[in-house]
Design an enzyme around this catalytic site. Structure first.
Site, PDB file in Angstrom:
ATOM      1  N   CYS A 111      -4.212  12.318  13.030  1.00  0.00           N
ATOM      2  CA  CYS A 111      -5.017  11.095  12.980  1.00  0.00           C
ATOM      3  C   CYS A 111      -4.851  10.440  14.346  1.00  0.00           C
ATOM      4  O   CYS A 111      -4.201  10.974  15.229  1.00  0.00           O
ATOM      5  CB  CYS A 111      -4.547  10.177  11.856  1.00  0.00           C
ATOM      6  SG  CYS A 111      -3.001   9.384  12.222  1.00  0.00           S
ATOM      7  N   ASP A 168       5.127   0.217  11.858  1.00  0.00           N
ATOM      8  CA  ASP A 168       3.867  -0.338  11.343  1.00  0.00           C
ATOM      9  C   ASP A 168       3.656  -1.794  11.728  1.00  0.00           C
ATOM     10  O   ASP A 168       2.589  -2.349  11.459  1.00  0.00           O
ATOM     11  CB  ASP A 168       3.803  -0.222   9.811  1.00  0.00           C
ATOM     12  CG  ASP A 168       3.631   1.213   9.391  1.00  0.00           C
ATOM     13  OD1 ASP A 168       3.783   1.501   8.197  1.00  0.00           O
ATOM     14  OD2 ASP A 168       3.365   2.056  10.264  1.00  0.00           O
ATOM     15  N   ARG A 174       0.920  14.251  13.184  1.00  0.00           N
ATOM     16  CA  ARG A 174       1.297  14.048  11.780  1.00  0.00           C
ATOM     17  C   ARG A 174       1.540  15.365  11.034  1.00  0.00           C
ATOM     18  O   ARG A 174       0.905  15.684  10.046  1.00  0.00           O
ATOM     19  CB  ARG A 174       0.244  13.211  11.044  1.00  0.00           C
ATOM     20  CG  ARG A 174      -0.228  11.972  11.743  1.00  0.00           C
ATOM     21  CD  ARG A 174       0.824  10.882  11.803  1.00  0.00           C
ATOM     22  NE  ARG A 174       1.174  10.315  10.523  1.00  0.00           N
ATOM     23  CZ  ARG A 174       0.512   9.328   9.931  1.00  0.00           C
ATOM     24  NH1 ARG A 174      -0.574   8.869  10.480  1.00  0.00           N
ATOM     25  NH2 ARG A 174       0.902   8.847   8.773  1.00  0.00           N
ATOM     26  N   LYS A 192       0.858  -1.203   0.000  1.00  0.00           N
ATOM     27  CA  LYS A 192       0.000   0.000   0.000  1.00  0.00           C
ATOM     28  C   LYS A 192       0.884   1.240   0.000  1.00  0.00           C
ATOM     29  O   LYS A 192       0.663   2.180  -0.750  1.00  0.00           O
ATOM     30  CB  LYS A 192      -0.869  -0.001   1.242  1.00  0.00           C
ATOM     31  CG  LYS A 192      -1.494   1.338   1.598  1.00  0.00           C
ATOM     32  CD  LYS A 192      -2.406   1.281   2.788  1.00  0.00           C
ATOM     33  CE  LYS A 192      -1.707   1.403   4.104  1.00  0.00           C
ATOM     34  NZ  LYS A 192      -1.344   2.778   4.500  1.00  0.00           N
ATOM     35  N   ASN A 193       1.939   1.230   0.823  1.00  0.00           N
ATOM     36  CA  ASN A 193       2.735   2.450   1.024  1.00  0.00           C
ATOM     37  C   ASN A 193       3.749   2.686  -0.078  1.00  0.00           C
ATOM     38  O   ASN A 193       4.463   3.680  -0.055  1.00  0.00           O
ATOM     39  CB  ASN A 193       3.399   2.425   2.406  1.00  0.00           C
ATOM     40  CG  ASN A 193       2.353   2.571   3.505  1.00  0.00           C
ATOM     41  OD1 ASN A 193       1.182   2.864   3.215  1.00  0.00           O
ATOM     42  ND2 ASN A 193       2.746   2.334   4.739  1.00  0.00           N
ATOM     43  N   ARG A 243      -8.453  -0.499   5.025  1.00  0.00           N
ATOM     44  CA  ARG A 243      -7.544   0.475   4.422  1.00  0.00           C
ATOM     45  C   ARG A 243      -6.235  -0.168   4.014  1.00  0.00           C
ATOM     46  O   ARG A 243      -5.562   0.281   3.101  1.00  0.00           O
ATOM     47  CB  ARG A 243      -7.250   1.606   5.429  1.00  0.00           C
ATOM     48  CG  ARG A 243      -8.470   2.358   5.869  1.00  0.00           C
ATOM     49  CD  ARG A 243      -8.104   3.557   6.673  1.00  0.00           C
ATOM     50  NE  ARG A 243      -7.118   4.373   5.946  1.00  0.00           N
ATOM     51  CZ  ARG A 243      -6.667   5.537   6.399  1.00  0.00           C
ATOM     52  NH1 ARG A 243      -7.099   6.012   7.549  1.00  0.00           N
ATOM     53  NH2 ARG A 243      -5.789   6.230   5.722  1.00  0.00           N
TER      54      ARG A 243
HETATM   55  C1  EPZ Z   1       4.502   6.737   6.305  1.00  0.00           C
HETATM   56  O1  EPZ Z   1       3.774   7.774   6.936  1.00  0.00           O
HETATM   57  C2  EPZ Z   1       3.561   5.553   6.230  1.00  0.00           C
HETATM   58  N1  EPZ Z   1       2.403   5.917   5.409  1.00  0.00           N
HETATM   59  C3  EPZ Z   1       3.121   5.163   7.638  1.00  0.00           C
HETATM   60  O2  EPZ Z   1       2.302   4.011   7.527  1.00  0.00           O
HETATM   61  C4  EPZ Z   1       4.363   4.796   8.455  1.00  0.00           C
HETATM   62  O3  EPZ Z   1       3.968   4.489   9.777  1.00  0.00           O
HETATM   63  C5  EPZ Z   1       5.323   5.990   8.461  1.00  0.00           C
HETATM   64  O4  EPZ Z   1       5.649   6.358   7.091  1.00  0.00           O
HETATM   65  C6  EPZ Z   1       6.630   5.674   9.187  1.00  0.00           C
HETATM   66  O5  EPZ Z   1       7.249   4.581   8.582  1.00  0.00           O
HETATM   67  C7  EPZ Z   1       2.526   5.888   4.059  1.00  0.00           C
HETATM   68  O6  EPZ Z   1       3.583   5.588   3.519  1.00  0.00           O
HETATM   69  C8  EPZ Z   1       1.304   6.238   3.275  1.00  0.00           C
HETATM   70  P1  EPZ Z   1       6.719  10.000   8.384  1.00  0.00           P
HETATM   71  P2  EPZ Z   1       4.380   9.279   6.975  1.00  0.00           P
HETATM   72  O7  EPZ Z   1       6.615  11.265   7.630  1.00  0.00           O
HETATM   73  O8  EPZ Z   1       5.096   9.552   5.717  1.00  0.00           O
HETATM   74  C9  EPZ Z   1       7.057  13.173  11.824  1.00  0.00           C
HETATM   75  C10 EPZ Z   1       0.412   2.705   7.860  1.00  0.00           C
HETATM   76  O9  EPZ Z   1       0.020   2.129   8.874  1.00  0.00           O
HETATM   77  N2  EPZ Z   1       6.981  14.165  10.747  1.00  0.00           N
HETATM   78  O10 EPZ Z   1       7.904   9.103   8.165  1.00  0.00           O
HETATM   79  O11 EPZ Z   1       3.303  10.192   7.381  1.00  0.00           O
HETATM   80  C11 EPZ Z   1       5.723  12.463  12.025  1.00  0.00           C
HETATM   81  O12 EPZ Z   1       4.903  13.208  12.898  1.00  0.00           O
HETATM   82  C12 EPZ Z   1       0.931   4.125   7.937  1.00  0.00           C
HETATM   83  O13 EPZ Z   1       0.464   2.189   6.709  1.00  0.00           O
HETATM   84  C13 EPZ Z   1       7.195  15.515  11.050  1.00  0.00           C
HETATM   85  O14 EPZ Z   1       7.435  15.881  12.195  1.00  0.00           O
HETATM   86  O15 EPZ Z   1       5.416   9.118   8.161  1.00  0.00           O
HETATM   87  C14 EPZ Z   1       6.114  11.139  12.618  1.00  0.00           C
HETATM   88  O16 EPZ Z   1       6.260  11.295  14.017  1.00  0.00           O
HETATM   89  C15 EPZ Z   1       0.743   4.698   9.329  1.00  0.00           C
HETATM   90  N3  EPZ Z   1       7.118  16.436  10.054  1.00  0.00           N
HETATM   91  C16 EPZ Z   1       7.488  10.870  12.001  1.00  0.00           C
HETATM   92  O17 EPZ Z   1       7.944  12.118  11.448  1.00  0.00           O
HETATM   93  C17 EPZ Z   1       6.863  16.079   8.746  1.00  0.00           C
HETATM   94  O18 EPZ Z   1       6.823  16.959   7.863  1.00  0.00           O
HETATM   95  C18 EPZ Z   1       7.467   9.860  10.887  1.00  0.00           C
HETATM   96  O19 EPZ Z   1       6.556  10.341   9.942  1.00  0.00           O
HETATM   97  C19 EPZ Z   1       6.663  14.713   8.462  1.00  0.00           C
HETATM   98  C20 EPZ Z   1       6.732  13.777   9.470  1.00  0.00           C
END
Ligand code: EPZ
Length: 421
Positions: free
Chosen positions: A119, A309, A124, A22-23, A401
């Site tokens: 969420c 995840d 996020r 999915k990701n 999802r």
């Molecule tokens: C991706 O989310 C995945 N989603 C998530 O999977 C996964 O848990 C996550 O990466 C971490 O591996 C998709 O790929 C669609 P991040 P993403 O940006 O990109 C902080 C699932 O269950 N952050 O790596 O949103 C954020 O708050 C989902 O399939 C900032 O502070 O994750 C988090 O604490 C859930 N500022 C951390 O970084 C930003 O601009 C990691 O977030 C962006 C992120």
């Protein structure tokens, strides 16, 4: 409101075909915005999030056609953009919608994308996405809950170091940089396999990218991208989930299409619990052996570290461990919502800040429980498979999802599981 009923206590034994990631599929679908020729995808998983992304892309001007008679085949064609606005009512349903921001700015020089909002698992924020685009010459305004990005002089290649290895920010910035004037160097990037798969797809479309999968990615902008054919990688999170279904039920599951190389450090951790995990001709085989898993401590980390995840699923398995496990969540600030639900089933868990101490028990007892987010919901299904009696998992729209055909795949391994309206 659908729910899932499970008669637990059955040892699973059978074969499952893993779906595509999915990701990986979500950012790759957004990449279709970057070219005016068709992007043909193979192996696209049949999930609610994929349908949500498809709807958003159609609004922006992408024709998204499922090839009749070819499950998983999708052609995405954006001859010209109809809109550069991703509206709140679509973005709030799926945060990954923010992945259209980079492609829209690159293709059209501007974008209006609703701030995704938080969420269940955390606030996020998208600040890293925005500061990265500013480093490429974009001007970002936030008004009325929308990100309004413009590029008065077009996107310029630039250097940007991500303050943390955000997966989504790495993907958005890599996509934006493919059409920027000049070269972009991104440092401290996320290294997840889904980033590598996106880069492979962009390269097939004519992008010039080096270093995907490492913290340093270099993108040389090109004038335009063209169509391509790309097959999405298997879903490592779904694979690990079914591996732990074998572990928690002391069963044996063959997972066709799975790739051990995508596991990262999680493979050693799963093996440390006593799970036998081996490659086969067609994927992997996982054998829980005929005893309880051993207690193993884990800390979630960016790839190749133990993936956040699969933290909830691992916790479910540790609930019946012979021993204790300290599980520390370092990526999201609120990703323990499965804890009170698991405790309703007899689990012994103590949460202290970012860590949860799990003391394994002989067996869990079935109970009505509530899903709160995608991975928490599947951890409750795993617990239900191992528990004695009946477990009723509510709010399972979270499951749809990210897990294509979950009940059918588990039933094929002997699980007594059904969906009731
Ligand atoms: C991706 O989310 C995945 N989603 C998530 O999977 C996964 O848990 C996550 O990466 C971490 O591996 C998709 O790929 C669609 P991040 P993403 O940006 O990109 C902080 C699932 O269950 N952050 O790596 O949103 C954020 O708050 C989902 O399939 C900032 O502070 O994750 C988090 O604490 C859930 N500022 C951390 O970084 C930003 O601009 C990691 O977030 C962006 C992120």
């Amino acid at each position: 409101m659908d729910k899932i009923l499970i008669q637990g206590g059955k040892r699973l034994d059978g074969r499952i075909a893993v779906s595509a990631a999915k990701n990986a599929a979500l950012p790759i679908m957004a990449a279709a915005l970057l070219a005016d020729e068709p992007l043909e995808l193979e192996n696209v998983p049949d999930l609610a999030d994929i349908s949500s992304m498809r709807r958003l892309l159609q609004l922006l001007g992408v024709e998204a056609i499922h090839k009749a008679g070819a499950p998983g085949r999708m052609a995405l064609h954006c001859p010209e953009l109809l809109s550069t606005t991703a509206p709140y009512d679509l973005v709030r349903k799926m945060r990954a919608s923010v992945l259209v921001l980079g492609p829209l700015v690159a293709r059209a020089g501007e974008a209006r994308v609703s701030l995704p909002g938080g969420c269940a698992i955390g606030t996020r924020p998208v600040d890293i996405h925005l500061s990265g685009l500013e480093a490429m010459g974009a001007v970002i305004d936030l008004d009325g809950g929308y990100i309004h990005a413009t590029t008065p002089k077009g996107l310029q290649g630039g250097d940007f170091r991500l303050p943390m290895p955000s997966v989504g920010a790495t993907e958005n910035l890599m996509m934006a940089a493919t059409l920027a004037k000049g070269t972009t160097r991104l440092q401290n990037c996320a290294c997840e396999p889904e980033i590598v798969d996106l880069a492979a797809c962009l390269t097939a479309m004519g992008a010039k990218i080096e270093g995907a999968g490492t913290p340093d990615i270099r993108i040389e902008g090109v004038a335009q991208l063209h169509g391509a054919l790309h097959r999405i990688i298997p879903d490592r999170i779904e694979t690990a989930t079914y591996a732990m279904a074998a572990g928690i039920t002391r069963g044996r599951i063959e997972i066709d299409g799975a790739d051990l190389a995508l596991f990262g450090d999680a493979l050693d951790k799963l093996r440390a619990t006593g799970l036998v995990v081996e490659a086969t001709e067609t994927g992997i085989v996982v054998d829980g052996g005929d005893r309880r898993p051993l207690g193993v401590d884990v800390m979630t980390q960016p790839f190749p570290g133990f993936a956040t995840d699969i933290q909830a699923q691992f916790m479910a398995m540790m609930c019946v461990a012979d021993g204790a496990a300290m599980i520390t969540e370092t990526i999201f600030e609120n990703r323990f919502m499965h804890v009170p639900e698991l405790m309703r089933m007899g689990a012994r868990i103590t949460v202290q800040g970012p860590s949860a101490l799990v003391r394994g028990v002989e067996g869990l007892k079935g109970a009505p429980v509530m899903a709160t987010d995608l991975r928490a919901s599947v951890s409750l299904v795993l617990a239900g498979l191992a528990a004695s009696g009946t477990t009723e998992v509510n709010r399972i729209y979270h499951l749809d999802r990210g897990y294509a055909g979950l009940e059918a795949k588990l039933r094929a391994c002997g699980a007594l599981i059904e969906r009731v309206a």
